[in-house]
Design a protein around this motif. Structure first.
Motif, PDB file in Angstrom:
ATOM      1  N   THR A  99      38.705  38.890  40.230  1.00 37.37           N
ATOM      2  CA  THR A  99      39.457  39.839  39.397  1.00 37.37           C
ATOM      3  C   THR A  99      39.420  39.376  37.936  1.00 37.37           C
ATOM      4  O   THR A  99      39.167  40.172  37.021  1.00 37.37           O
ATOM      5  CB  THR A  99      40.931  39.894  39.878  1.00 37.37           C
ATOM      6  N   ILE A 100      39.641  38.083  37.736  1.00 37.20           N
ATOM      7  CA  ILE A 100      39.668  37.544  36.363  1.00 37.20           C
ATOM      8  C   ILE A 100      38.271  37.629  35.735  1.00 37.20           C
ATOM      9  O   ILE A 100      38.117  37.977  34.565  1.00 37.20           O
ATOM     10  CB  ILE A 100      40.186  36.096  36.383  1.00 37.20           C
ATOM     11  N   GLU A 101      37.265  37.368  36.555  1.00 45.94           N
ATOM     12  CA  GLU A 101      35.887  37.451  36.036  1.00 45.94           C
ATOM     13  C   GLU A 101      35.597  38.861  35.535  1.00 45.94           C
ATOM     14  O   GLU A 101      35.020  39.055  34.465  1.00 45.94           O
ATOM     15  CB  GLU A 101      34.936  37.110  37.180  1.00 45.94           C
ATOM     16  N   ARG A 102      36.030  39.864  36.326  1.00 43.65           N
ATOM     17  CA  ARG A 102      35.800  41.255  35.911  1.00 43.65           C
ATOM     18  C   ARG A 102      36.563  41.566  34.623  1.00 43.65           C
ATOM     19  O   ARG A 102      36.063  42.243  33.748  1.00 43.65           O
ATOM     20  CB  ARG A 102      36.242  42.207  37.023  1.00 43.65           C
ATOM     21  N   ARG A 103      37.786  41.027  34.525  1.00 46.73           N
ATOM     22  CA  ARG A 103      38.590  41.279  33.320  1.00 46.73           C
ATOM     23  C   ARG A 103      37.882  40.674  32.104  1.00 46.73           C
ATOM     24  O   ARG A 103      37.762  41.301  31.071  1.00 46.73           O
ATOM     25  CB  ARG A 103      39.970  40.636  33.496  1.00 46.73           C
ATOM     26  N   GLN A 104      37.364  39.435  32.293  1.00 48.49           N
ATOM     27  CA  GLN A 104      36.728  38.764  31.159  1.00 48.49           C
ATOM     28  C   GLN A 104      35.437  39.451  30.744  1.00 48.49           C
ATOM     29  O   GLN A 104      35.120  39.550  29.571  1.00 48.49           O
ATOM     30  CB  GLN A 104      36.492  37.302  31.489  1.00 48.49           C
ATOM     31  N   SER A 105      34.661  39.906  31.737  1.00 53.92           N
ATOM     32  CA  SER A 105      33.379  40.530  31.381  1.00 53.92           C
ATOM     33  C   SER A 105      33.539  42.038  31.189  1.00 53.92           C
ATOM     34  O   SER A 105      32.558  42.745  30.952  1.00 53.92           O
ATOM     35  CB  SER A 105      32.342  40.242  32.472  1.00 53.92           C
TER      36      SER A 105
END
Ligand SMILES: C[S@@+](CC[C@H](N)C(=O)[O-])C[C@H]1O[C@@H](n2cnc3c(N)ncnc32)[C@H](O)[C@@H]1O
Length: 344
Positions: A99-105
């Protein structure tokens, strides 16, 4: 007859739920800070203090318990399946890094890769809340309830149940066995279950675009009198004109683009009988509680909510009135509001 024991049970259940989910909320925020170097977004508009939030939550839980005491609906059932719940909690934490990876990218398109996505509107095939698979995967349907309750400190159920009061008032003096209720965008069926337990005789239909969420709804309702579950777009519902006495829509409107919000409202007005009831539950809007506007500013930044900013300032009053849904009452329920309308 006043049900004082029911009231106490409801209050105690809400207190336990609050403690558990507030703990999960805190742990999730801590884990997010650990995994994500990004500073948390600080809104420019004012936010309520923690004690203000708690006081409002207390008021919501008291109103929920008073409704049980007054016989409007039964106390919430004890949570079933602790092992299953803990499995969902673990899965929520396990899903956090992606989830955090998607938010960051800023990649909000894992749902597009799902087989069903091609036949669905573009506004829908996004990863709302950065959920893995958007609304289209079985995993997302499994995690949805625990994620929503964690976000709202265990108050999501009580906010939904605030919508049972106008339904109870509408049904007073009517034979519920002759009444039909449609829950638009029923998701995993939590509100349908509340409705079925409170009004066992009603003809119930739930409609949603996600087969995975409808499957979860089917499972949540399995031990109760059946409801009809329809996979369909709320913009073009496969239901006859004037076929429903009551329509409800919970936490849907903030996820729709403005023009779709209007098409869905027109559909709701079409399927309602003259004099029928519409209960809309969704987030507070800007200015509803001016000291809380910062929460509404931060929400779509922290979570992927592409249409929330438009929703937060949309003129819902005029939209509903123009569709023939006349104003009866609007009440706040913690972070939500309950808009009660009648088809003229
Ligand atoms: C935030 S969830 C709310 C679910 C449920 N009402 C609740 O109280 O938890 C939004 C739901 O709206 C559904 N949805 C979004 N757009 C839709 C549309 N155009 N037609 C039907 N369902 C839609 C999604 O599949 C999802 O289940």
């Amino acid at each position: 007859m006043s049900d004082t024991l029911g009231m106490a049970t409801q209050l105690a259940g809400n207190a336990v739920r609050f403690s558990w989910y507030a703990g999960l909320n805190w742990l999730l925020a801590r884990e997010t800070r650990r995994l994500s170097p990004r500073p948390r977004y600080s809104p420019e508009r004012p936010v309520p203090s923690e004690s203000e939030l708690r006081a409002d939550l207390r008021a919501l839980f008291l109103a929920d318990a008073a409704a049980v005491r007054d016989g409007l609906y039964p106390p919430k059932e004890p949570a079933a399946g602790l092992a299953e719940h803990l499995r969902d909690v673990r899965a929520m934490f396990a899903d956090l890094p992606s989830t955090i990876e998607r938010r960051q990218s800023e990649d909000t398109h894992s749902a597009v890769r799902h087989a069903d996505a091609g036949s669905l509107p573009d506004y829908y095939t996004q990863d709302f809340h950065f959920q893995t698979g958007g609304y289209l995967s079985e995993e997302s349907a499994k995690l949805y309830d625990v994620q929503v309750e964690t976000l709202f400190y265990g108050a999501a159920g009580a906010m939904r149940r605030a919508g049972l009061k106008p339904i109870a008032a509408f049904l007073r003096g009517r034979d519920q066995r002759r009444c039909a209720l449609l829950d638009v965008a029923c998701g995993t069926g939590r509100f349908l279950r509340d409705i079925r337990l409170a009004f066992p005789g009603l003809g119930l239909t739930g409609l949603d675009l996600s087969q995975s969420y409808l499957d979860a709804a089917q499972a949540h309702l399995a031990d109760l009198r059946p409801a009809t579950l329809l996979r369909a777009n709320a913009e073009a519902m496969p239901l006859p004109d004037a076929s429903q006495d009551i329509v409800t829509a919970v936490f849907l409107y903030h996820e729709l683009p403005g023009e779709v919000r209007r098409r869905v409202t027109a559909e709701i007005a079409r399927v309602l009988k003259p004099g029928g009831l519409f209960v809309l539950i969704d987030s507070l809007q800007m200015g509803d509680r001016p000291g809380w506007d910062g929460l509404l500013e931060a929400f779509p930044v922290r979570f992927h909510e592409p249409y929330f900013a438009h929703y937060a300032t949309d003129d819902l009053e005029t939209m509903l009135t123009d569709a023939g849904l006349a104003s009866c009452e609007t009440a706040h329920a913690f972070l939500s509001k309950v808009m009660v309308r009648r088809k003229s």
